[in-house]
Scaffold this active site. Structure first.
Site, PDB file in Angstrom:
ATOM      1  N   SER A  64      26.530 -48.737  20.431  1.00  0.00           N
ATOM      2  CA  SER A  64      28.816 -48.181  20.669  1.00  0.00           C
ATOM      3  C   SER A  64      27.828 -46.405  20.088  1.00  0.00           C
ATOM      4  CB  SER A  64      29.492 -48.132  19.692  1.00  0.00           C
ATOM      5  OG  SER A  64      30.415 -47.858  19.866  1.00  0.00           O
ATOM      6  N   ALA A 374      41.401 -43.452  12.674  1.00  0.00           N
ATOM      7  CA  ALA A 374      40.887 -41.827  13.455  1.00  0.00           C
ATOM      8  C   ALA A 374      39.408 -41.008  14.272  1.00  0.00           C
ATOM      9  CB  ALA A 374      40.720 -41.280  11.824  1.00  0.00           C
ATOM     10  N   THR A 502      27.938 -50.444  10.281  1.00  0.00           N
ATOM     11  CA  THR A 502      27.353 -50.615  11.625  1.00  0.00           C
ATOM     12  C   THR A 502      25.589 -48.823  11.180  1.00  0.00           C
ATOM     13  OG1 THR A 502      28.650 -47.820  11.861  1.00  0.00           O
ATOM     14  CG2 THR A 502      29.079 -50.074  12.366  1.00  0.00           C
ATOM     15  N   ARG A 507      30.154 -43.375   3.381  1.00  0.00           N
ATOM     16  CA  ARG A 507      30.863 -42.458   3.594  1.00  0.00           C
ATOM     17  C   ARG A 507      31.116 -42.314   2.923  1.00  0.00           C
ATOM     18  NH1 ARG A 507      29.135 -43.401   9.203  1.00  0.00           N
ATOM     19  NH2 ARG A 507      29.472 -45.497  10.729  1.00  0.00           N
TER      20      ARG A 507
HETATM   21  C1  G16 Z   1      32.516 -49.635  14.804  1.00  0.00           C
HETATM   22  C2  G16 Z   1      33.719 -50.359  15.137  1.00  0.00           C
HETATM   23  C3  G16 Z   1      34.682 -49.681  14.453  1.00  0.00           C
HETATM   24  C4  G16 Z   1      34.489 -48.904  13.509  1.00  0.00           C
HETATM   25  C5  G16 Z   1      33.191 -47.661  13.206  1.00  0.00           C
HETATM   26  C6  G16 Z   1      32.285 -47.270  12.461  1.00  0.00           C
HETATM   27  O1  G16 Z   1      32.945 -48.175  15.832  1.00  0.00           O
HETATM   28  O2  G16 Z   1      34.178 -50.887  16.292  1.00  0.00           O
HETATM   29  O3  G16 Z   1      36.088 -50.304  14.142  1.00  0.00           O
HETATM   30  O4  G16 Z   1      35.451 -47.344  12.989  1.00  0.00           O
HETATM   31  O5  G16 Z   1      32.076 -48.901  13.824  1.00  0.00           O
HETATM   32  O6  G16 Z   1      32.080 -48.388  11.457  1.00  0.00           O
HETATM   33  P1  G16 Z   1      31.698 -48.499   9.742  1.00  0.00           P
HETATM   34  O7  G16 Z   1      31.894 -47.023   9.030  1.00  0.00           O
HETATM   35  O8  G16 Z   1      31.925 -49.204   9.234  1.00  0.00           O
HETATM   36  O9  G16 Z   1      29.959 -47.737  10.518  1.00  0.00           O
HETATM   37  P2  G16 Z   1      32.026 -48.037  17.262  1.00  0.00           P
HETATM   38  O10 G16 Z   1      32.645 -47.549  18.538  1.00  0.00           O
HETATM   39  O11 G16 Z   1      30.688 -47.938  16.826  1.00  0.00           O
HETATM   40  O12 G16 Z   1      31.622 -49.808  17.908  1.00  0.00           O
END
Ligand code: G16
Length: 530
Positions: A64, A374, A502, A507
Site C-alpha cells: 500500500s 483521517a 505497518t 507515530r
Molecule cells: C493501513 C491500514 C490503515 C491504517 C494505515 C496506517 O493502510 O489499512 O487502516 O491507517 O495502514 O497504519 P499504521 O499507522 O498502523 O501504520 P494502508 O493504506 O497502508 O493499507
C-alpha cells in the site's frame, strides 16, 4: 495434501532470522524478508477457506502506502472484509514456525483444533500491486496453494478494494444477496452504472487525480472509460507503474496528508479539485488551493466522512424513511473539529483503534455506518435491513421517489466491502455535483484544528502499548504523564503516540489551536521518545 508435498514446497521458502507479526493490515516489511511469510499465508488461506466450508478467501500482496522496497500480504474473508482478528494470531504463529516440519505441524494442529474437514476443496483468489517484488511473492503464494490442493484464481495487478469486491461477489453469486459480477468488468460496470445514473443531467467539470504511481492509475483509466464523459473529466497524473522507484514517492495520499502539501508534480489552479490515491488505491484525500492566497487546503478522510454522512442523511430524510440510524466511526487521528461538527449534526460518533478492520466492525452497528480514517481510508456500510427498507420503500411523492432512487444508486456506487479510493472518488464527485459545491464550500463546513503527524524511529516499537482506542499510552511507564503535561501547556491541544502496525516507527500526532502550537507540541512530544 501430503506431508511430503507441504514440506518439499516449504523448503523453497526458508524463514529468515526475523520475528513476524500480522499487523494493522497484514504482514508488511522489506520485500526480501517476505517469501516464507507469503508461502505460509497461502497455507493459512487454504485452511481458512476449508474452515469456511470452501468459500473463497482472498490474498492480496501489497504494501500500500509503504516505500517501493517494502511489500506485504493480507487475507480477505468471505464477505470481502478483513480477516477475522482471532485468526491473525494463527498467521503470526505460522509465519514464525522455525522450520518446514514446524510449519506442517502447526498446519495440522489448526486442522485438528477447528476440526477442518479434508473433504472440502479450498478456494483462494489473489492479486498484487505493481511492485517489482510482487511477481516472486505471487509465485511463493501459488506454490503454497498448489501444495495443499487449492482451487485458485489469479487476478494479476488489481487494487486492494477490487480484490475485496471479487471475493464477496464470488461468495454471493446466485444468492438473493449477490453483490455483483465477479469480474473486474463487473466492478467497473457496477460503480459506473450507479455513477452515471446519479449524474444524469449533471456535470462536475474536472478533477485531477494523483495515483501515487501505483495500481490505482491503470484502474482509474479503465474506470474512466465507463463514465459518461459529459458528467466528469478525470485527469490522471502520477500513473507511471513501470518505474518502480516512483511508487508513493513525492506523491500519493500518504505524502499529501502527512506533509500537508501538494505533490511537487502538481501545479494547482485556484479552486480546482485535486485528489491523491495511495499505492493500492484504498485511500483517497482531496485538496485545493484557495483563490485569494493560493494556500493549500486538505480535504481528508474526516471531511469525506462528514460530507457523505450529511448527504446520505438528507436523502434518507427526503425519502420519507424514518427511524434510520446513521453513525460515524473515526480513530484518534480524527480532527477534533470534525468530531465536534458531526456531533453538532446530531449524529453519534465512535472512536476505534487504527485499522479499517476496527472501524468496519464498529460501523456495522448502524443502519448506515460511515467510517473513515483521517488518512482517507474508509467507506459507508448499509445494514441488510437498511438495504431492504431502501429497496422496498414506497414513495409518497415525486420528491420521495427521487431521493429513494438516489439512495439506491448510492448503495451501488459505494464499495461496501472495504475503503475504496475509486468508489470514494466517485461518491465525492456525485455529492459535490448534487450540492453544486466548489471545494472551498465543502471545506467551509468546519475548520480543522491545525495538526501535525510525525514518525519517530525507536529501538523497539513493541515497547509502546496503548489503551482508550490508542489515545493513551500505558507503556513505557510514565511517558503518558509527560505527554499530558506538555498538552496542558497549549490551547485546545491533544496529542498521542502509538506504534505503527505497518512501518517500523512510532507515530506522533498533535493538534492545537494554532499551527505554531501544533508543530511545537508535536516536536516536543517526539523529543520525549529520544
Ligand atoms: C493501513 C491500514 C490503515 C491504517 C494505515 C496506517 O493502510 O489499512 O487502516 O491507517 O495502514 O497504519 P499504521 O499507522 O498502523 O501504520 P494502508 O493504506 O497502508 O493499507
Amino acid at each position: 495434501m501430503s506431508q511430503e508435498a507441504v514440506i518439499a514446497a516449504s523448503k523453497a521458502y526458508p524463514k529468515p532470522a526475523q520475528t513476524f507479526q500480522y499487523g494493522t493490515a497484514g504482514f508488511r516489511m522489506k520485500a526480501d524478508l517476505l517469501p516464507s511469510v507469503v508461502f505460509r499465508v497461502g497455507l493459512l488461506a487454504a485452511l481458512r477457506s476449508r474452515y469456511k466450508n470452501g468459500q473463497v478467501i482472498g490474498v492480496m500482496i501489497t504494501a500500500s502506502h509503504n516505500p517501493p522496497a517494502d511489500n506485504g500480504v493480507k487475507l480477505i474473508d468471505p464477505m470481502g472484509e478483513m480477516l477475522e482478528s482471532s485468526w491473525e494470531a494463527y498467521g503470526t504463529a505460522l509465519a514464525n514456525a522455525e522450520d518446514d516440519q514446524a510449519v506442517y505441524d502447526y498446519y495440522t494442529h489448526l486442522e485438528q483444533k477447528f476440526n477442518i474437514k479434508s473433504s472440502v476443496t479450498p478456494q483462494v483468489i489473489y492479486g498484487s500491486d505493481t511492485r517489482e517484488s510482487s511477481p516472486a511473492l505471487v509465485q511463493a503464494l501459488k506454490d503454497a496453494l498448489d501444495a495443499v490442493g487449492v482451487k485458485s484464481q489469479a487476478f494479476g495487478a488489481v487494487t486492494t478494494p477490487q480484490l475485496h469486491y471479487l471475493v464477496r461477489c464470488l461468495n454471493t453469486e446466485g444468492t438473493d444477496h449477490a453483490y455483483g459480477k465477479p469480474t473486474l468488468e463487473g466492478y467497473y460496470s457496477k460503480l459506473s452504472t450507479a455513477f452515471n445514473h446519479l449524474m444524469t443531467n449533471r456535470s462536475n467539470g474536472s478533477v485531477t487525480v494523483d495515483c501515487a504511481n501505483g495500481v490505482g492509475g491503470p484502474a482509474l483509466r479503465e474506470l474512466q472509460k465507463h463514465l459518461n464523459p459529459d458528467s466528469i473529466t478525470i485527469i490522471v497524473t502520477n500513473d507511471d507503474t513501470e518505474t518502480f522507484s516512483k511508487l508513493n514517492s513525492q506523491s500519493g495520499a500518504d505524502y499529501v496528508k502527512t506533509n500537508q502539501r501538494l505533490p511537487p508534480s502538481v501545479t494547482a489552479q485556484p479552486l480546482a479539485r485535486y485528489a491523491s490515491l495511495d499505492g493500492d488505491a484504498d485511500r483517497i484525500v482531496y485538496y485545493y488551493v484557495d483563490a485569494k492566497t493560493s494556500t493549500f487546503h486538505l480535504l481528508d478522510g474526516d471531511k469525506i466522512a462528514t460530507l457523505a454522512a450529511s448527504f446520505i442523511g438528507d436523502l434518507v430524510h427526503h425519502s420519507g424513511i424514518t427511524d434510520f440510524s446513521i453513525g460515524v466511526v473515526q480513530t484518534a487521528y480524527a480532527n477534533g473539529s470534525s468530531t465536534a461538527y458531526i456531533e453538532k449534526q446530531g449524529l453519534p460518533t465512535v472512536c476505534t483503534p487504527t485499522g479499517v478492520k476496527h472501524l468496519h466492525h464498529a460501523a456495522l452497528a448502524y443502519d448506515c455506518g460511515v467510517y473513515f480514517e483521517a488518512n482517507g481510508h474508509g467507506t459507508v456500510l448499509f445494514s441488510p435491513s437498511a438495504l431492504q427498507r431502501i429497496f422496498t420503500h414506497e414513495p409518497e411523492s415525486p420528491a420521495q421517489a427521487t431521493a429513494i432512487t438516489h439512495l439506491k444508486n448510492i448503495t451501488e456506487l459505494i464499495n461496501q466491502t472495504v475503503g475504496d479510493a475509486l468508489s470514494d472518488l466517485l461518491l465525492v464527485e456525485v455529492i459535490l455535483a448534487h450540492k453544486a459545491w466548489t471545494p472551498d464550500l465543502w471545506d467551509a463546513c468546519y475548520t480543522d484544528l491545525p495538526n501535525r503527524l510525525e514518525k519517530a524511529e525507536v529501538v523497539d516499537r513493541n515497547a509502546f502499548k496503548t489503551t482508550d482506542a490508542e489515545r493513551k499510552l500505558t507503556h513505557p511507564a510514565g511517558l503518558q504523564d509527560q505527554i499530558d503535561a506538555l498538552v496542558g501547556k497549549y490551547d485546545q491541544a491533544r496529542s498521542f503516540v502509538r506504534p505503527s502496525g505497518t512501518e517500523n516507527v512510532v507515530r506522533v500526532y498533535a493538534e492545537a489551536a494554532t499551527r505554531t502550537q501544533a508543530d511545537e507540541l508535536a516536536q516536543k512530544v517526539k523529543a520525549l521518545l529520544r
